[in-house]
Design a protein around this motif. Sequence first.
Motif, mmCIF file in Angstrom:
data_model
loop_
_atom_site.group_PDB
_atom_site.id
_atom_site.type_symbol
_atom_site.label_atom_id
_atom_site.label_comp_id
_atom_site.label_asym_id
_atom_site.label_seq_id
_atom_site.Cartn_x
_atom_site.Cartn_y
_atom_site.Cartn_z
ATOM 1 N N GLY B 57 1.000 -1.317 -0.065
ATOM 2 C CA GLY B 57 -0.066 0.112 -0.088
ATOM 3 C C GLY B 57 0.806 1.120 -0.141
ATOM 4 O O GLY B 57 0.259 2.447 0.271
ATOM 5 N N PRO B 60 0.565 3.341 -4.928
ATOM 6 C CA PRO B 60 -0.486 3.010 -5.785
ATOM 7 C C PRO B 60 -0.224 2.500 -6.984
ATOM 8 O O PRO B 60 0.663 2.752 -7.564
ATOM 9 C CB PRO B 60 -1.457 4.269 -5.711
ATOM 10 C CG PRO B 60 -0.463 5.267 -5.763
ATOM 11 C CD PRO B 60 0.716 5.216 -4.929
ATOM 12 N N SER B 62 -0.584 1.864 -11.079
ATOM 13 C CA SER B 62 -1.167 2.866 -12.076
ATOM 14 C C SER B 62 -2.497 2.190 -12.999
ATOM 15 O O SER B 62 -3.211 2.742 -13.095
ATOM 16 C CB SER B 62 0.212 3.088 -13.113
ATOM 17 O OG SER B 62 1.075 3.389 -12.508
ATOM 18 N N GLU B 65 -5.506 -4.712 -10.577
ATOM 19 C CA GLU B 65 -6.559 -4.816 -9.509
ATOM 20 C C GLU B 65 -5.777 -5.820 -8.468
ATOM 21 O O GLU B 65 -4.961 -6.669 -8.688
ATOM 22 C CB GLU B 65 -7.468 -5.913 -10.026
ATOM 23 C CG GLU B 65 -8.919 -5.802 -9.024
ATOM 24 C CD GLU B 65 -9.872 -6.766 -9.757
ATOM 25 O OE1 GLU B 65 -11.090 -6.424 -9.579
ATOM 26 O OE2 GLU B 65 -9.576 -7.752 -10.358
ATOM 27 N N SER B 74 -10.126 -0.931 -3.280
ATOM 28 C CA SER B 74 -9.695 0.476 -4.023
ATOM 29 C C SER B 74 -9.144 1.225 -3.276
ATOM 30 O O SER B 74 -9.319 1.171 -1.706
ATOM 31 C CB SER B 74 -11.292 0.978 -4.495
ATOM 32 O OG SER B 74 -11.979 1.073 -3.247
ATOM 33 N N ARG B 75 -8.180 2.063 -3.688
ATOM 34 C CA ARG B 75 -7.525 3.022 -2.865
ATOM 35 C C ARG B 75 -6.821 2.288 -1.764
ATOM 36 O O ARG B 75 -6.863 2.806 -0.503
ATOM 37 C CB ARG B 75 -8.330 4.343 -2.107
ATOM 38 C CG ARG B 75 -9.270 5.018 -3.244
ATOM 39 C CD ARG B 75 -10.117 6.034 -2.892
ATOM 40 N NE ARG B 75 -9.641 7.347 -3.456
ATOM 41 C CZ ARG B 75 -9.128 8.225 -2.623
ATOM 42 N NH1 ARG B 75 -8.690 8.093 -1.316
ATOM 43 N NH2 ARG B 75 -8.821 9.350 -3.216
ATOM 44 N N PHE B 76 -6.034 1.391 -2.150
ATOM 45 C CA PHE B 76 -5.425 0.561 -1.413
ATOM 46 C C PHE B 76 -4.140 1.520 -0.327
ATOM 47 O O PHE B 76 -3.427 2.140 -0.871
ATOM 48 C CB PHE B 76 -4.743 -0.608 -1.971
ATOM 49 C CG PHE B 76 -4.113 -1.861 -1.052
ATOM 50 C CD1 PHE B 76 -5.031 -2.302 -0.197
ATOM 51 C CD2 PHE B 76 -2.907 -2.040 -1.067
ATOM 52 C CE1 PHE B 76 -4.633 -3.233 0.620
ATOM 53 C CE2 PHE B 76 -2.353 -3.471 -0.340
ATOM 54 C CZ PHE B 76 -3.515 -3.855 0.438
ATOM 55 N N SER B 77 -4.191 1.495 0.854
ATOM 56 C CA SER B 77 -3.444 2.170 1.550
ATOM 57 C C SER B 77 -2.387 1.269 2.518
ATOM 58 O O SER B 77 -2.844 0.171 2.716
ATOM 59 C CB SER B 77 -3.918 3.138 2.289
ATOM 60 O OG SER B 77 -4.643 2.759 3.359
#
Lengths: 328, 498
Positions: B57, B60, B62, B65, B74-77
């Motif tokens: 995380g 991100p 580009s 999946e 989604s919006r993996f942190s």
Amino acid sequence: MTGVLTRNETLVAVVIALFCIVATASDPNFLTVTTLSDLLRASIVLGILATGAMLVLISGGIDVSFTAVAVSAMYVTTTLSLALWPDMPWYLIFAASILVGAGLGAINGIFIAGFGLPTLIVTLGTLSVFRGCLLTFVGSERISALPPEMRNFSRMMIARGTTEGGDFYALPWALAALALVVFLTAFILHKTMLGRSIFAIGGSVESARRIGINVRRIQFFVYVYVGALAGLAGILQGSMGRMADPFSLVGLELSVIAAVVLGGARLVGGYGTITGTLLGVALIVLVQNSLIVIGIPSTWQSVTIGLLILLGTGLPAFQAKRAAARAG
Amino acid sequence: MDQPQTGAFVEMKGVTKHYAGVTALEGVDLTVAAGEAVCLAGENGSGKSTLIKILSGVEPASAGEIRIGGKTMSRFSPRMATAAGLMVIFQDFSLFPNLTVAENIAFAGELAGRRRFFSARSARAAARSVLDRVGVDIPLRARLETLPVAHKQIVAICRALACEARLIIMDEPTASLTEREVRALLGIIRLLKEQGVAVVFVSHKLAEVLEVSERVVVLRNGRKVVEGPAGTFDTASLAMHMTGREVRDAAPGPVPDSGDTLLRVEALDKPGSFRNVSFDLSAGEVLGITGLLGSGRTSLAKSLFGLVAPESGRIAVSGADVPLGDPVAASEARIGYVPEDRLTEGLFLTQSILRNVAVGRLGDHERGGFLQHRALAAEASGWLRRLKVKAPSVAAPVQSLSGGNQQRVVLARWMARAPRVLVLNGPSVGVDVGSKADIHDIIRDLGARGLGVIVISDDLPELLATCHRILVMKGGRMVEEIGAGSVTEDELAHRLAS
């Protein structure tokens, strides 16, 4: 390495004991309640400042501006109180000084935590700026007509009296402030995640970031807290000395850091104990006040302190280096 | 303990990453099931670090999946990665040297639990239960800085477990371990797999972890070039996939006949490290010294260059005695030493490549107290070219180079001093496969030029590929001398461990 014998604390304690033995031998009146209460009184301001300096060293930084913060907080608060509310109760005066100190500490915090600037450079800068602004904009006169409540506080004693031998002694309530600071700081350092995070960032900033410690917030807290402690120390200095002197305190910062380093805190961060710091303060206070007793002229004070630092911190470092070389 | 779910725990599909116009990863798929161990292999610059950063995380993707436990992220942190039980153990472990073992293990978990207060007792209890889980006993109150590297790594693994890790990503897990420590590590990994924890090894030194892994994924230039069951790979085929060319280590040529004795070591003795060590080294010879950690090999290497002072004995170069324990004298006798830990002992990381090479030659390019910059720079860049250091510019800081190129910079510095004896301690530690073969070429070439070279290593294929003779140390003594070509790797490993 971690043996009790090679620890700085032990070394400092032994030096203190030796000093007391020599002092008592040359002057039997040395070991009396009077001397003890005098030394305790002299340790209050230094002890509070040292506790703050220790916190910064543990976090991996260094702060040389706290004396300027202390004197600014004290002088600003005194001036304001005299101008606006001369009869302000002492606890509000104290609170105001602590707040001013915390505010000035926050300025350090913004530069260090916010902009990521090196701590020594920032605090060297603010040391000059704070003191300069104080003398230029607030005033440069010594005020001996303090708000009456400040003077009253300095007369409040936990105990006072005369021993059977005729020795006079007095323990002011200001000592309770030191005790409170020590207790609070110990609690923060050892019993809260905040305190452990301070140790963690002192050990490795990068590792701390990687496990999710908010390094900036911790650093900001450290400098605000140190500012607040400096504010408290400043106002205590003013009220116990019965004078608001804008030229006092500044210049003391290196002695304070010396006390902390003597007590075993490392300049690289991550290490430091309250016991060690208090012992370091005790030793410095002894040297500053009682060197004359064992027949050394007081002009030798700074030489003695310097030698103590070289020996007290150099010896363990040298031993560690020798051990490392031997292990090859 | 959670039961392994059916299907993949982590699924990455078509993951692509562009950095300012450069494609670091292109359409990479990676799946890891619970309790599975996967090797992610690739040279420096192959994209494996980028893949880890995306998986943890930090960066991100580009495009592409990421699915964890069947859920698309989604919006993996980093926080989500941690919450899902994805933990990265970095090569430097990211531990706190000043804190106790217990705190190092428990800290991250307590932080994640958003605790405000700290109790040393409950930290110790938490640490104890994790240590029990991996079946290791490390004193909980010991400061981390006092532990050996292998224990630090176990502490790092335990810290991940304390955060309820379900996938542990290990970056170069065996880089600083000896063979025996690697065994112990593999035991722990097996235990974790039984408990349903998945492991991804990221490494370019994979032979050791192949046996506990189910699958191997090889990246090259940002693409997945091959994937398959671990059993179908061996060191050679891995190296071929990683570099895209056949990497074969040639055996060293014969020692030149004219090889006079260059270095003579007699009865070198340092109680506690090594005892009564004697050997000769002729010009043009490459001599290997090996042994397990604690056998005294590193102390011996350092003492040859005066970094460790032996108690007694004699070191002579071409018959002239070299004072013991004096690096300056050793250097004047033209002995060179390339340390194992080049990052802390061998390089000025933030300084330029050129300066790092030139620093060894300052004395010879001085006229009347001033440095002759031009000659100094010319000489240094000459050596950088000859050793094929790949760098955008010689003014770039050394820390921007890959491990293999950093090692070449250290070598270039010593070559510029025209040494007669060169002691190389772990010459290819932390270097990728392609560079490793190149470094071996360089070592053989040094020998062919008439230098005496001593290679100190526990990398057995490396010794076999470069050395004419191999000396085996055990408990501080030289126990055996083995002629090159007379043993196989297995035999050598056996003699080392027995």
